[in-house]
Scaffold this motif. Structure first.
Motif, PDB file in Angstrom:
ATOM      1  N   SER A 137       0.823  -1.210   0.000  1.00 42.56           N
ATOM      2  CA  SER A 137       0.000   0.000   0.000  1.00 42.56           C
ATOM      3  C   SER A 137       0.856   1.259   0.000  1.00 42.56           C
ATOM      4  CB  SER A 137      -0.923   0.009   1.216  1.00 42.56           C
ATOM      5  OG  SER A 137      -1.793  -1.099   1.206  1.00 42.56           O
ATOM      6  N   SER A 138       1.913   1.245   0.822  1.00 47.51           N
ATOM      7  CA  SER A 138       2.749   2.439   0.937  1.00 47.51           C
ATOM      8  C   SER A 138       3.629   2.646  -0.284  1.00 47.51           C
ATOM      9  CB  SER A 138       3.612   2.351   2.195  1.00 47.51           C
ATOM     10  OG  SER A 138       4.435   1.200   2.167  1.00 47.51           O
ATOM     11  N   LEU A 139       3.886   1.566  -1.053  1.00 45.96           N
ATOM     12  CA  LEU A 139       4.746   1.672  -2.236  1.00 45.96           C
ATOM     13  C   LEU A 139       3.973   1.400  -3.527  1.00 45.96           C
ATOM     14  CD1 LEU A 139       7.882  -0.226  -0.856  1.00 45.96           C
ATOM     15  CD2 LEU A 139       7.500   2.255  -0.946  1.00 45.96           C
ATOM     16  N   SER A 140       2.657   1.580  -3.478  1.00 44.65           N
ATOM     17  CA  SER A 140       1.851   1.311  -4.671  1.00 44.65           C
ATOM     18  C   SER A 140       2.142   2.306  -5.791  1.00 44.65           C
ATOM     19  CB  SER A 140       0.359   1.340  -4.331  1.00 44.65           C
ATOM     20  OG  SER A 140      -0.010   2.613  -3.807  1.00 44.65           O
ATOM     21  N   CYS A 141       2.652   3.472  -5.430  1.00 40.82           N
ATOM     22  CA  CYS A 141       3.110   4.445  -6.417  1.00 40.82           C
ATOM     23  C   CYS A 141       4.583   4.757  -6.167  1.00 40.82           C
ATOM     24  CB  CYS A 141       2.300   5.744  -6.332  1.00 40.82           C
ATOM     25  SG  CYS A 141       0.599   5.618  -6.898  1.00 40.82           S
ATOM     26  N   LEU A 142       5.363   4.794  -7.230  1.00 36.61           N
ATOM     27  CA  LEU A 142       6.779   5.145  -7.132  1.00 36.61           C
ATOM     28  C   LEU A 142       7.100   6.249  -8.132  1.00 36.61           C
ATOM     29  CD1 LEU A 142       8.419   1.615  -6.791  1.00 36.61           C
ATOM     30  CD2 LEU A 142       8.092   3.320  -4.976  1.00 36.61           C
TER      31      LEU A 142
END
Length: 340
Positions: A137-142
């Motif tokens: 969830s915390s790294l779903s966007c990079l």
């Protein structure tokens, strides 16, 4: 009522109810019993995440969450999406610590070897799976800032709606597993039917959290297909807060027996009926060794009738292969009853 305001009020109310139960549990465990366990610290941590989630929801509403998308200024989107990012992490960590607390509580209450192995296995699944979901969830966007700033060159995100559904599905499956796990042991106890069903109902309160998680799915679907997510998104937050806080409330109830005994001694007396209060037959030998009282020649069936009741009075017992009972903590043993 404004959708955002309704969401914040809902979150505040359920968080307030959870606060009452958590503080009552802390009073019971830290003040009355003076024997808190890891499950108590974990439930406090889960409650802290719940309070954080409620605070984030309040900030979202303050910045326009619940308004129509067309009515919001561009800078409001940035702030709201930052807060949404934080809220997802708060929710995920809250559920992770909540379920781990419940399973540690099971390990305190139940001594059956097979049950404990299943509880540890389920805890491993919850911790590993929950940690993976938090990281995903915390790294779903990079880079992470791409969650709220879509102008970043080279930024990319996972397809988030399927991730939301997977998280919800994992939550529901583990909720059901936590609910079902103690039922076979409780059903096999040699207790009067009324007491047995009362115990099953007490531990079955976790089912309310499962129901809330299922109801949350509808609001998640509405958000995922919405063309006006700022206006349609608040109900999902309300259900997320309700799910987490109802779980906390239900997890606290089994630990409140000492407090109930103090407040309502007539109905929650620590004295047992004869078949519960005298688990030590005349002539049964025992020896005191600081924190352990060893009782021999006690029938296993007599132990089973008192094990869970004793655990609800904040004790922990183990049965060896020779059917001796080891009662942890300092106990005073009299002819007719045990008091922690």
């Amino acid at each position: 009522m404004h959708p955002g305001t309704r969401t914040f009020v809902t979150a505040a109310v359920v968080t307030g109810l959870a606060a009452v139960l958590v503080f009552s549990r802390m009073y019971s465990r830290f003040i009355l019993v003076k024997h808190a366990g890891v499950e108590d610290y974990l439930i406090v941590l889960a409650f802290i995440f719940s309070v954080g989630l409620t605070a984030v929801i309040g900030l979202e509403v303050k910045n326009g969450f619940g308004e129509h998308t067309a009515d919001l200024a561009p800078e409001a989107f940035v702030t709201i999406f930052k807060l949404l990012y934080v809220s997802i992490i708060m929710y995920s960590l809250g559920l992770l610590t909540l379920k781990t607390s419940i399973l540690f509580q099971y390990l305190r209450f139940f001594v059956h070897r097979t049950f404990r192995r299943l509880a540890w296995a389920l805890m491993a699944l919850v911790v590993i799976g929950g940690s993976v979901l938090v990281l995903t969830s915390s790294l779903s966007c990079l880079p992470v800032a791409f969650n709220w700033d879509k102008t970043i060159v080279g930024g990319h995100c996972l397809n988030q709606p399927p991730l939301w559904y997977f998280m919800a599905g994992f939550t529901i499956v583990t909720d059901i597993a936590v609910l079902i796990l103690p039922m076979p042991v409780l059903r096999s106890l040699h207790l009067p039917r009324r007491q047995k069903y009362t115990l099953m109902a007490t531990f079955g309160l976790a089912g309310f959290g499962c129901i809330t998680a299922i109801l949350r799915l509808q609001s998640l679907h509405a958000s995922s297909v919405s063309t006006d997510i700022m206006y349609d998104g608040p109900p999902a937050h309300a259900w997320s807060s309700a799910e987490l806080n109802i779980g906390i409330i239900c997890a606290c109830v089994p630990s409140l027996r000492p407090l109930f005994s103090l407040a309502f001694p007539r109905f929650f007396s620590t004295s047992r009926p004869e078949y519960l209060s005298n688990p030590y037959p005349p002539g049964a030998s025992y020896q005191r060794n600081d924190s352990t009282v060893e009782l021999s020649r006690v029938a296993k069936t007599q132990y089973e009738t008192t094990a869970v009741r004793s655990q609800l009075d904040n004790t922990s017992t183990e049965v060896d292969d020779d059917k001796a009972i080891h009662i942890k903590q300092n106990w005073s043993v009299t002819e007719n009853h045990i008091s922690a």
